[in-house]
Design a protein around this motif. Structure first.
Motif, PDB file in Angstrom:
ATOM      1  N   TYR A 195       0.811  -1.220   0.000  1.00 36.29           N
ATOM      2  CA  TYR A 195       0.000   0.000   0.000  1.00 36.29           C
ATOM      3  C   TYR A 195       0.845   1.272   0.000  1.00 36.29           C
ATOM      4  CZ  TYR A 195      -4.098  -2.918   1.059  1.00 36.29           C
ATOM      5  OH  TYR A 195      -5.100  -3.851   1.021  1.00 36.29           O
ATOM      6  N   SER A 196       1.839   1.331   0.870  1.00 35.14           N
ATOM      7  CA  SER A 196       2.648   2.554   0.978  1.00 35.14           C
ATOM      8  C   SER A 196       3.418   2.830  -0.302  1.00 35.14           C
ATOM      9  CB  SER A 196       3.615   2.458   2.169  1.00 35.14           C
ATOM     10  OG  SER A 196       4.505   1.361   2.014  1.00 35.14           O
ATOM     11  N   ASP A 197       3.903   1.770  -0.960  1.00 32.76           N
ATOM     12  CA  ASP A 197       4.655   1.954  -2.211  1.00 32.76           C
ATOM     13  C   ASP A 197       3.738   2.445  -3.329  1.00 32.76           C
ATOM     14  OD1 ASP A 197       7.013   1.169  -1.039  1.00 32.76           O
ATOM     15  OD2 ASP A 197       6.869  -0.916  -1.710  1.00 32.76           O
ATOM     16  N   ILE A 198       2.521   1.902  -3.366  1.00 35.45           N
ATOM     17  CA  ILE A 198       1.565   2.347  -4.386  1.00 35.45           C
ATOM     18  C   ILE A 198       1.199   3.813  -4.169  1.00 35.45           C
ATOM     19  CG2 ILE A 198      -0.760   2.015  -5.330  1.00 35.45           C
ATOM     20  CD1 ILE A 198      -0.538  -0.938  -4.464  1.00 35.45           C
ATOM     21  N   SER A 199       0.869   4.142  -2.925  1.00 34.54           N
ATOM     22  CA  SER A 199       0.518   5.526  -2.600  1.00 34.54           C
ATOM     23  C   SER A 199       1.677   6.471  -2.894  1.00 34.54           C
ATOM     24  CB  SER A 199       0.122   5.648  -1.126  1.00 34.54           C
ATOM     25  OG  SER A 199      -1.061   4.944  -0.846  1.00 34.54           O
ATOM     26  N   GLY A 200       2.877   6.054  -2.480  1.00 36.18           N
ATOM     27  CA  GLY A 200       4.054   6.884  -2.703  1.00 36.18           C
ATOM     28  C   GLY A 200       4.305   7.148  -4.177  1.00 36.18           C
ATOM     29  N   GLY A 201       4.150   6.104  -4.982  1.00 38.26           N
ATOM     30  CA  GLY A 201       4.346   6.256  -6.427  1.00 38.26           C
ATOM     31  C   GLY A 201       3.338   7.211  -7.038  1.00 38.26           C
ATOM     32  N   LEU A 202       2.089   7.135  -6.579  1.00 36.82           N
ATOM     33  CA  LEU A 202       1.049   8.023  -7.099  1.00 36.82           C
ATOM     34  C   LEU A 202       1.244   9.456  -6.626  1.00 36.82           C
ATOM     35  CD1 LEU A 202      -2.072   5.698  -6.685  1.00 36.82           C
ATOM     36  CD2 LEU A 202      -1.026   6.442  -8.837  1.00 36.82           C
ATOM     37  N   VAL A 203       1.678   9.628  -5.395  1.00 34.80           N
ATOM     38  CA  VAL A 203       1.898  10.976  -4.848  1.00 34.80           C
ATOM     39  C   VAL A 203       3.054  11.663  -5.577  1.00 34.80           C
ATOM     40  CG1 VAL A 203       2.659  12.279  -2.823  1.00 34.80           C
ATOM     41  CG2 VAL A 203       0.947  10.473  -2.573  1.00 34.80           C
ATOM     42  N   ARG A 204       4.159  10.933  -5.736  1.00 40.11           N
ATOM     43  CA  ARG A 204       5.331  11.537  -6.377  1.00 40.11           C
ATOM     44  C   ARG A 204       5.125  11.754  -7.872  1.00 40.11           C
ATOM     45  NH1 ARG A 204       7.630   7.933  -2.682  1.00 40.11           N
ATOM     46  NH2 ARG A 204       7.781   6.305  -4.268  1.00 40.11           N
ATOM     47  N   GLY A 205       4.391  10.830  -8.502  1.00 38.06           N
ATOM     48  CA  GLY A 205       4.077  10.979  -9.921  1.00 38.06           C
ATOM     49  C   GLY A 205       5.248  10.807 -10.864  1.00 38.06           C
ATOM     50  N   LYS A 206       6.334  10.203 -10.400  1.00 37.18           N
ATOM     51  CA  LYS A 206       7.519  10.038 -11.237  1.00 37.18           C
ATOM     52  C   LYS A 206       7.645   8.635 -11.831  1.00 37.18           C
ATOM     53  CE  LYS A 206      10.208  13.540  -8.739  1.00 37.18           C
ATOM     54  NZ  LYS A 206      11.453  13.825  -7.982  1.00 37.18           N
ATOM     55  N   THR A 207       6.814   7.716 -11.350  1.00 33.72           N
ATOM     56  CA  THR A 207       6.850   6.331 -11.832  1.00 33.72           C
ATOM     57  C   THR A 207       5.597   6.052 -12.643  1.00 33.72           C
ATOM     58  OG1 THR A 207       8.042   5.696  -9.815  1.00 33.72           O
ATOM     59  CG2 THR A 207       7.105   3.920 -11.144  1.00 33.72           C
ATOM     60  N   SER A 208       5.753   5.398 -13.778  1.00 35.49           N
ATOM     61  CA  SER A 208       4.586   5.085 -14.604  1.00 35.49           C
ATOM     62  C   SER A 208       3.660   4.146 -13.847  1.00 35.49           C
ATOM     63  CB  SER A 208       5.020   4.434 -15.921  1.00 35.49           C
ATOM     64  OG  SER A 208       5.482   3.105 -15.702  1.00 35.49           O
ATOM     65  N   ARG A 209       2.402   4.233 -14.162  1.00 35.26           N
ATOM     66  CA  ARG A 209       1.428   3.379 -13.468  1.00 35.26           C
ATOM     67  C   ARG A 209       1.639   1.908 -13.799  1.00 35.26           C
ATOM     68  NH1 ARG A 209      -4.326   6.622 -13.016  1.00 35.26           N
ATOM     69  NH2 ARG A 209      -3.498   8.322 -11.719  1.00 35.26           N
ATOM     70  N   ASP A 210       2.063   1.616 -15.009  1.00 35.51           N
ATOM     71  CA  ASP A 210       2.359   0.224 -15.362  1.00 35.51           C
ATOM     72  C   ASP A 210       3.470  -0.320 -14.466  1.00 35.51           C
ATOM     73  OD1 ASP A 210       0.442   0.105 -17.322  1.00 35.51           O
ATOM     74  OD2 ASP A 210       1.833   0.503 -18.988  1.00 35.51           O
ATOM     75  N   LYS A 211       4.477   0.523 -14.192  1.00 34.95           N
ATOM     76  CA  LYS A 211       5.592   0.105 -13.348  1.00 34.95           C
ATOM     77  C   LYS A 211       5.134  -0.053 -11.907  1.00 34.95           C
ATOM     78  CE  LYS A 211       9.973  -0.745 -12.556  1.00 34.95           C
ATOM     79  NZ  LYS A 211      10.612  -1.993 -13.070  1.00 34.95           N
ATOM     80  N   ILE A 212       4.272   0.863 -11.425  1.00 33.22           N
ATOM     81  CA  ILE A 212       3.739   0.757 -10.059  1.00 33.22           C
ATOM     82  C   ILE A 212       2.988  -0.554  -9.900  1.00 33.22           C
ATOM     83  CG2 ILE A 212       2.070   1.709  -8.423  1.00 33.22           C
ATOM     84  CD1 ILE A 212       2.742   4.493  -9.503  1.00 33.22           C
ATOM     85  N   LYS A 213       2.156  -0.891 -10.878  1.00 30.95           N
ATOM     86  CA  LYS A 213       1.370  -2.132 -10.807  1.00 30.95           C
ATOM     87  C   LYS A 213       2.280  -3.356 -10.878  1.00 30.95           C
ATOM     88  CE  LYS A 213      -1.158  -3.559 -14.324  1.00 30.95           C
ATOM     89  NZ  LYS A 213      -2.288  -3.705 -15.301  1.00 30.95           N
ATOM     90  N   ALA A 214       3.260  -3.316 -11.767  1.00 30.27           N
ATOM     91  CA  ALA A 214       4.174  -4.455 -11.901  1.00 30.27           C
ATOM     92  C   ALA A 214       4.946  -4.692 -10.606  1.00 30.27           C
ATOM     93  CB  ALA A 214       5.135  -4.209 -13.063  1.00 30.27           C
ATOM     94  N   ASN A 215       5.414  -3.609  -9.990  1.00 30.04           N
ATOM     95  CA  ASN A 215       6.167  -3.737  -8.737  1.00 30.04           C
ATOM     96  C   ASN A 215       5.276  -4.252  -7.604  1.00 30.04           C
ATOM     97  OD1 ASN A 215       8.483  -2.772  -9.948  1.00 30.04           O
ATOM     98  ND2 ASN A 215       8.222  -0.660  -9.213  1.00 30.04           N
ATOM     99  N   ALA A 216       4.056  -3.722  -7.534  1.00 28.89           N
ATOM    100  CA  ALA A 216       3.147  -4.103  -6.454  1.00 28.89           C
ATOM    101  C   ALA A 216       2.745  -5.566  -6.547  1.00 28.89           C
ATOM    102  CB  ALA A 216       1.900  -3.221  -6.474  1.00 28.89           C
ATOM    103  N   CYS A 217       2.599  -6.067  -7.761  1.00 29.67           N
ATOM    104  CA  CYS A 217       2.097  -7.438  -7.954  1.00 29.67           C
ATOM    105  C   CYS A 217       3.194  -8.436  -8.328  1.00 29.67           C
ATOM    106  CB  CYS A 217       1.005  -7.441  -9.024  1.00 29.67           C
ATOM    107  SG  CYS A 217      -0.453  -6.458  -8.587  1.00 29.67           S
ATOM    108  N   GLU A 218       4.425  -8.000  -8.267  1.00 31.79           N
ATOM    109  CA  GLU A 218       5.525  -8.881  -8.669  1.00 31.79           C
ATOM    110  C   GLU A 218       5.525 -10.192  -7.885  1.00 31.79           C
ATOM    111  OE1 GLU A 218      10.436  -8.935  -8.962  1.00 31.79           O
ATOM    112  OE2 GLU A 218       9.396  -7.249  -8.015  1.00 31.79           O
ATOM    113  N   HIS A 219       5.434 -10.109  -6.570  1.00 28.99           N
ATOM    114  CA  HIS A 219       5.490 -11.321  -5.748  1.00 28.99           C
ATOM    115  C   HIS A 219       4.273 -12.205  -5.983  1.00 28.99           C
ATOM    116  CE1 HIS A 219       6.530 -13.916  -2.392  1.00 28.99           C
ATOM    117  NE2 HIS A 219       5.297 -13.778  -1.931  1.00 28.99           N
ATOM    118  N   ALA A 220       3.087 -11.590  -6.013  1.00 28.11           N
ATOM    119  CA  ALA A 220       1.850 -12.364  -6.196  1.00 28.11           C
ATOM    120  C   ALA A 220       1.816 -13.060  -7.548  1.00 28.11           C
ATOM    121  CB  ALA A 220       0.640 -11.448  -6.049  1.00 28.11           C
ATOM    122  N   CYS A 221       2.293 -12.385  -8.569  1.00 25.02           N
ATOM    123  CA  CYS A 221       2.222 -12.952  -9.916  1.00 25.02           C
ATOM    124  C   CYS A 221       3.377 -13.908 -10.222  1.00 25.02           C
ATOM    125  CB  CYS A 221       2.176 -11.827 -10.950  1.00 25.02           C
ATOM    126  SG  CYS A 221       0.654 -10.835 -10.866  1.00 25.02           S
TER     127      CYS A 221
END
Length: 249
Positions: free
Chosen positions: A139-165
């Motif tokens: 959660y914190s990484d997703i929120s942080g990525g959205l707040v900063r706005g420097k990471t693409s959303r595709d990258k945020i999703k890939a990072n967040a779901c890397e372990h699960a997928c």
């Protein structure tokens, strides 16, 4: 203070609490907790799907909230609230879960979107558990990525779901015995009530929830003690008994 004034004050406080917890038109309320068990053996087969859908939903909810701000920038708190509730089906930010059904397709388990929201039964809770299991540490990484706005959303999703997928089994056929529950649509009124209960529970954990019949009985008791005029002066919503009497006139 006279005993009558004391009773009036108590009645006013009690009635205010009832009105706060209830919509005047809802039926018997359900508590947030559920005795329905999730289908734990389904989780490895849907965890990646639930994770990706949960993150995508968070993006959509953030965009929706931003569109209502008339150009004002979202705060970190705004974004945190959305992201941290994206796996909660009884919250509007996690309502997406109630639009999905776990469907068996040629031996595989798929999350398939339905035409509208459904009751949150076993499969809904299973999807929520898969989402939470995948994202609770992200959660914190997703929120942080959205707040900063420097990471693409595709990258945020890939990072967040890397372990699960990485451990995803959706491409494999499931071998465990499971009960496929039919998707049951939910009416908007019930959906609103359940989300209100979730909100009230977060504000006041353990708050007592009352059904319409219980409310009728409580107001009838108040009328017996104070008389119709005293109760009517509080501008309370009519009870079902009052409505029946009105219809008879």
């Amino acid at each position: 203070m006279s005993s009558r004034c004391t009773r009036k004050l108590r009645l006013l406080v009690a009635c205010s609490a009832i009105i706060l917890l209830l919509s005047a038109t809802v039926g018997e309320a359900k508590t947030k907790s559920s005795s329905k068990a999730i289908q734990k053996k389904d989780l490895p087969y849907i965890r990646c799907q639930a994770c990706q859908l949960g993150v995508e939903n968070a993006f959509e909810r953030v965009d929706h909230l931003a569109s209502t701000k008339s150009g004002a920038k979202l705060t970190e708190s705004d974004i945190d609230e959305i992201v941290e509730k994206t796996c909660t089906p009884l919250n509007e930010n996690g309502r997406w879960i109630r639009h999905y059904d776990i469907v068996e397709e040629s031996g595989h388990l798929k999350l398939v979107k339905q035409d509208g929201p459904g009751k949150c039964e076993t499969e809904c809770l299973t999807i929520a558990a898969a989402c939470e299991d995948a994202l609770e540490d992200q959660y914190s990484d997703i929120s942080g990525g959205l707040v900063r706005g420097k990471t693409s959303r595709d990258k945020i999703k890939a990072n967040a779901c890397e372990h699960a997928c990485r451990k995803d089994k959706s491409s494999k056929k499931f071998k465990h015995e499971r009960t496929d529950s039919p998707f049951e649509p939910v009416d908007p009124q019930s959906l609103q009530m359940e989300e209100m209960q979730e909100l009230m529970g977060s504000i006041s954990p353990g708050a007592q929830m009352y059904g319409r019949d219980e409310m009728d009985e409580m107001l009838a008791s108040m009328k017996d003690q104070e008389g119709d005029n005293g109760i009517e002066s509080m501008n309370l919503p009519p009870t079902s008994t009052d409505t029946e009497h009105t219809e008879d006139l």
